[in-house]
Scaffold this motif. Structure first.
Motif, PDB file in Angstrom:
ATOM      1  N   LEU A  56      20.429  13.412  31.805  1.00 48.38           N
ATOM      2  CA  LEU A  56      19.608  14.590  31.524  1.00 48.38           C
ATOM      3  C   LEU A  56      20.490  15.819  31.324  1.00 48.38           C
ATOM      4  O   LEU A  56      20.280  16.592  30.382  1.00 48.38           O
ATOM      5  CB  LEU A  56      18.602  14.819  32.656  1.00 48.38           C
ATOM      6  N   ALA A  57      21.491  15.976  32.171  1.00 48.38           N
ATOM      7  CA  ALA A  57      22.387  17.132  32.047  1.00 48.38           C
ATOM      8  C   ALA A  57      23.101  17.130  30.696  1.00 48.38           C
ATOM      9  O   ALA A  57      23.222  18.177  30.048  1.00 48.38           O
ATOM     10  CB  ALA A  57      23.407  17.134  33.184  1.00 48.38           C
ATOM     11  N   ARG A  58      23.564  15.961  30.252  1.00 45.64           N
ATOM     12  CA  ARG A  58      24.245  15.877  28.949  1.00 45.64           C
ATOM     13  C   ARG A  58      23.300  16.247  27.807  1.00 45.64           C
ATOM     14  O   ARG A  58      23.665  16.983  26.887  1.00 45.64           O
ATOM     15  CB  ARG A  58      24.802  14.464  28.729  1.00 45.64           C
ATOM     16  N   ILE A  59      22.077  15.749  27.884  1.00 42.62           N
ATOM     17  CA  ILE A  59      21.094  16.042  26.825  1.00 42.62           C
ATOM     18  C   ILE A  59      20.768  17.532  26.805  1.00 42.62           C
ATOM     19  O   ILE A  59      20.724  18.158  25.739  1.00 42.62           O
ATOM     20  CB  ILE A  59      19.826  15.183  27.020  1.00 42.62           C
ATOM     21  N   LEU A  60      20.555  18.106  27.970  1.00 39.49           N
ATOM     22  CA  LEU A  60      20.226  19.537  28.031  1.00 39.49           C
ATOM     23  C   LEU A  60      21.409  20.394  27.595  1.00 39.49           C
ATOM     24  O   LEU A  60      21.222  21.431  26.944  1.00 39.49           O
ATOM     25  CB  LEU A  60      19.735  19.918  29.427  1.00 39.49           C
ATOM     26  N   ASP A  61      22.631  19.980  27.943  1.00 36.54           N
ATOM     27  CA  ASP A  61      23.823  20.696  27.469  1.00 36.54           C
ATOM     28  C   ASP A  61      23.861  20.700  25.945  1.00 36.54           C
ATOM     29  O   ASP A  61      24.130  21.727  25.318  1.00 36.54           O
ATOM     30  CB  ASP A  61      25.107  20.037  28.003  1.00 36.54           C
ATOM     31  N   ASP A  62      23.582  19.542  25.353  1.00 36.56           N
ATOM     32  CA  ASP A  62      23.586  19.411  23.897  1.00 36.56           C
ATOM     33  C   ASP A  62      22.507  20.301  23.269  1.00 36.56           C
ATOM     34  O   ASP A  62      22.762  21.013  22.296  1.00 36.56           O
ATOM     35  CB  ASP A  62      23.365  17.944  23.514  1.00 36.56           C
ATOM     36  N   LEU A  63      21.297  20.264  23.812  1.00 38.67           N
ATOM     37  CA  LEU A  63      20.202  21.086  23.274  1.00 38.67           C
ATOM     38  C   LEU A  63      20.493  22.573  23.427  1.00 38.67           C
ATOM     39  O   LEU A  63      20.172  23.368  22.543  1.00 38.67           O
ATOM     40  CB  LEU A  63      18.877  20.722  23.953  1.00 38.67           C
ATOM     41  N   GLN A  64      21.127  22.930  24.537  1.00 37.71           N
ATOM     42  CA  GLN A  64      21.473  24.336  24.757  1.00 37.71           C
ATOM     43  C   GLN A  64      22.551  24.774  23.767  1.00 37.71           C
ATOM     44  O   GLN A  64      22.480  25.854  23.193  1.00 37.71           O
ATOM     45  CB  GLN A  64      21.942  24.529  26.201  1.00 37.71           C
ATOM     46  N   ALA A  65      23.534  23.927  23.548  1.00 39.45           N
ATOM     47  CA  ALA A  65      24.615  24.244  22.605  1.00 39.45           C
ATOM     48  C   ALA A  65      24.081  24.409  21.187  1.00 39.45           C
ATOM     49  O   ALA A  65      24.589  25.225  20.406  1.00 39.45           O
ATOM     50  CB  ALA A  65      25.685  23.150  22.649  1.00 39.45           C
ATOM     51  N   LYS A  66      23.043  23.649  20.848  1.00 37.48           N
ATOM     52  CA  LYS A  66      22.456  23.728  19.510  1.00 37.48           C
ATOM     53  C   LYS A  66      21.415  24.840  19.385  1.00 37.48           C
ATOM     54  O   LYS A  66      20.837  25.023  18.320  1.00 37.48           O
ATOM     55  CB  LYS A  66      21.821  22.388  19.142  1.00 37.48           C
ATOM     56  N   GLY A  67      21.165  25.562  20.489  1.00 38.92           N
ATOM     57  CA  GLY A  67      20.234  26.683  20.436  1.00 38.92           C
ATOM     58  C   GLY A  67      18.777  26.331  20.652  1.00 38.92           C
ATOM     59  O   GLY A  67      17.892  27.170  20.462  1.00 38.92           O
ATOM     60  N   PHE A  68      18.492  25.104  21.073  1.00 48.27           N
ATOM     61  CA  PHE A  68      17.106  24.721  21.329  1.00 48.27           C
ATOM     62  C   PHE A  68      16.589  25.303  22.644  1.00 48.27           C
ATOM     63  O   PHE A  68      15.395  25.483  22.817  1.00 48.27           O
ATOM     64  CB  PHE A  68      16.950  23.186  21.371  1.00 48.27           C
ATOM     65  N   ILE A  69      17.512  25.548  23.572  1.00 53.68           N
ATOM     66  CA  ILE A  69      17.161  26.129  24.866  1.00 53.68           C
ATOM     67  C   ILE A  69      17.802  27.510  24.939  1.00 53.68           C
ATOM     68  O   ILE A  69      19.014  27.639  24.796  1.00 53.68           O
ATOM     69  CB  ILE A  69      17.673  25.260  26.041  1.00 53.68           C
ATOM     70  N   SER A  70      16.980  28.533  25.160  1.00 56.38           N
ATOM     71  CA  SER A  70      17.476  29.904  25.249  1.00 56.38           C
ATOM     72  C   SER A  70      16.693  30.666  26.306  1.00 56.38           C
ATOM     73  O   SER A  70      15.473  30.842  26.182  1.00 56.38           O
ATOM     74  CB  SER A  70      17.331  30.603  23.890  1.00 56.38           C
ATOM     75  N   GLU A  71      17.387  31.115  27.348  1.00 61.82           N
ATOM     76  CA  GLU A  71      16.722  31.883  28.399  1.00 61.82           C
ATOM     77  C   GLU A  71      16.143  33.182  27.839  1.00 61.82           C
ATOM     78  O   GLU A  71      15.067  33.600  28.238  1.00 61.82           O
ATOM     79  CB  GLU A  71      17.681  32.167  29.552  1.00 61.82           C
ATOM     80  N   GLN A  72      16.845  33.803  26.912  1.00 59.94           N
ATOM     81  CA  GLN A  72      16.360  35.056  26.329  1.00 59.94           C
ATOM     82  C   GLN A  72      15.032  34.828  25.595  1.00 59.94           C
ATOM     83  O   GLN A  72      14.111  35.628  25.708  1.00 59.94           O
ATOM     84  CB  GLN A  72      17.410  35.647  25.374  1.00 59.94           C
ATOM     85  N   ARG A  73      14.925  33.739  24.873  1.00 62.38           N
ATOM     86  CA  ARG A  73      13.666  33.437  24.172  1.00 62.38           C
ATOM     87  C   ARG A  73      12.539  33.134  25.156  1.00 62.38           C
ATOM     88  O   ARG A  73      11.387  33.471  24.900  1.00 62.38           O
ATOM     89  CB  ARG A  73      13.849  32.276  23.198  1.00 62.38           C
ATOM     90  N   VAL A  74      12.876  32.500  26.276  1.00 66.93           N
ATOM     91  CA  VAL A  74      11.861  32.229  27.301  1.00 66.93           C
ATOM     92  C   VAL A  74      11.314  33.552  27.823  1.00 66.93           C
ATOM     93  O   VAL A  74      10.099  33.737  27.930  1.00 66.93           O
ATOM     94  CB  VAL A  74      12.432  31.375  28.462  1.00 66.93           C
ATOM     95  N   VAL A  75      12.210  34.490  28.126  1.00 65.67           N
ATOM     96  CA  VAL A  75      11.792  35.804  28.622  1.00 65.67           C
ATOM     97  C   VAL A  75      10.904  36.498  27.593  1.00 65.67           C
ATOM     98  O   VAL A  75       9.825  37.001  27.912  1.00 65.67           O
ATOM     99  CB  VAL A  75      13.018  36.688  28.971  1.00 65.67           C
ATOM    100  N   GLU A  76      11.350  36.527  26.347  1.00 70.42           N
ATOM    101  CA  GLU A  76      10.576  37.193  25.296  1.00 70.42           C
ATOM    102  C   GLU A  76       9.213  36.533  25.116  1.00 70.42           C
ATOM    103  O   GLU A  76       8.208  37.214  24.914  1.00 70.42           O
ATOM    104  CB  GLU A  76      11.353  37.168  23.979  1.00 70.42           C
ATOM    105  N   SER A  77       9.162  35.231  25.218  1.00 66.96           N
ATOM    106  CA  SER A  77       7.910  34.502  25.070  1.00 66.96           C
ATOM    107  C   SER A  77       6.927  34.871  26.187  1.00 66.96           C
ATOM    108  O   SER A  77       5.751  35.129  25.933  1.00 66.96           O
ATOM    109  CB  SER A  77       8.184  32.996  25.085  1.00 66.96           C
ATOM    110  N   VAL A  78       7.417  34.897  27.418  1.00 60.92           N
ATOM    111  CA  VAL A  78       6.553  35.251  28.556  1.00 60.92           C
ATOM    112  C   VAL A  78       6.066  36.693  28.405  1.00 60.92           C
ATOM    113  O   VAL A  78       4.880  36.976  28.608  1.00 60.92           O
ATOM    114  CB  VAL A  78       7.284  35.049  29.900  1.00 60.92           C
TER     115      VAL A  78
END
Length: 152
Positions: free
Chosen positions: A40-62
């Protein structure tokens, strides 16, 4: 993997296609589907590196979805529950403070629109605003300013 069953990455992408998720949320939701330690950590690292996961976008969305209905206190709780960086949460809450009074007035107007006639109604209206995360000072100003605006 049996036919028709999504891979771990597929599950993560499905969750992300619905709305923005923080890494902590994805870890919590997908941990039960991990087949080998560290996968799971490897997959999430990959998704984060590709820009699929973004804390800033989560904040803006909320903020986009919830700011019109909730006060800064309640939004802070939601952001913290998503496991976001404390500095990012504090920055978002600070942005909200400038519009807190106007947003509280709008929420009050949609729900009540009529000044409280007695202490019981005043308490009910104050509790309503407080439950939505508006602090006591803002609640007092909303309920007091309604009387000021009607007299002018």
């Amino acid at each position: 993997m049996p036919p028709g069953q999504l891979s771990l990455k597929g599950r993560a992408l499905r969750l992300l296609s619905g709305r923005e998720h923080s890494r902590a949320e994805l870890e919590r939701k997908l941990a039960a589907h991990e087949e080998e330690p560290g996968q799971l950590a490897r997959i999430l690292d990959d998704l984060q590196a590709k820009g699929f996961i973004s804390e800033q976008r989560v904040v803006e969305s909320v903020l986009h979805r919830r700011a019109a209905k909730l006060g800064a206190g309640r939004i802070r709780q939601e952001l913290q529950a998503k496991g976001l960086d404390g500095e990012l949460v504090a920055e978002a809450v600070q942005k909200l403070r400038g519009s807190e009074l106007a947003r509280a007035r709008e929420v009050w107007l949609r729900r009540f629109g009529v000044l409280p006639q007695d202490a019981a109604q005043r308490g009910k209206q104050a509790r309503f605003l407080a439950a939505r995360g508006f602090d006591g000072d803002v609640v007092r100003r909303v309920l007091a300013s309604r009387a000021d605006e009607d007299e002018t």
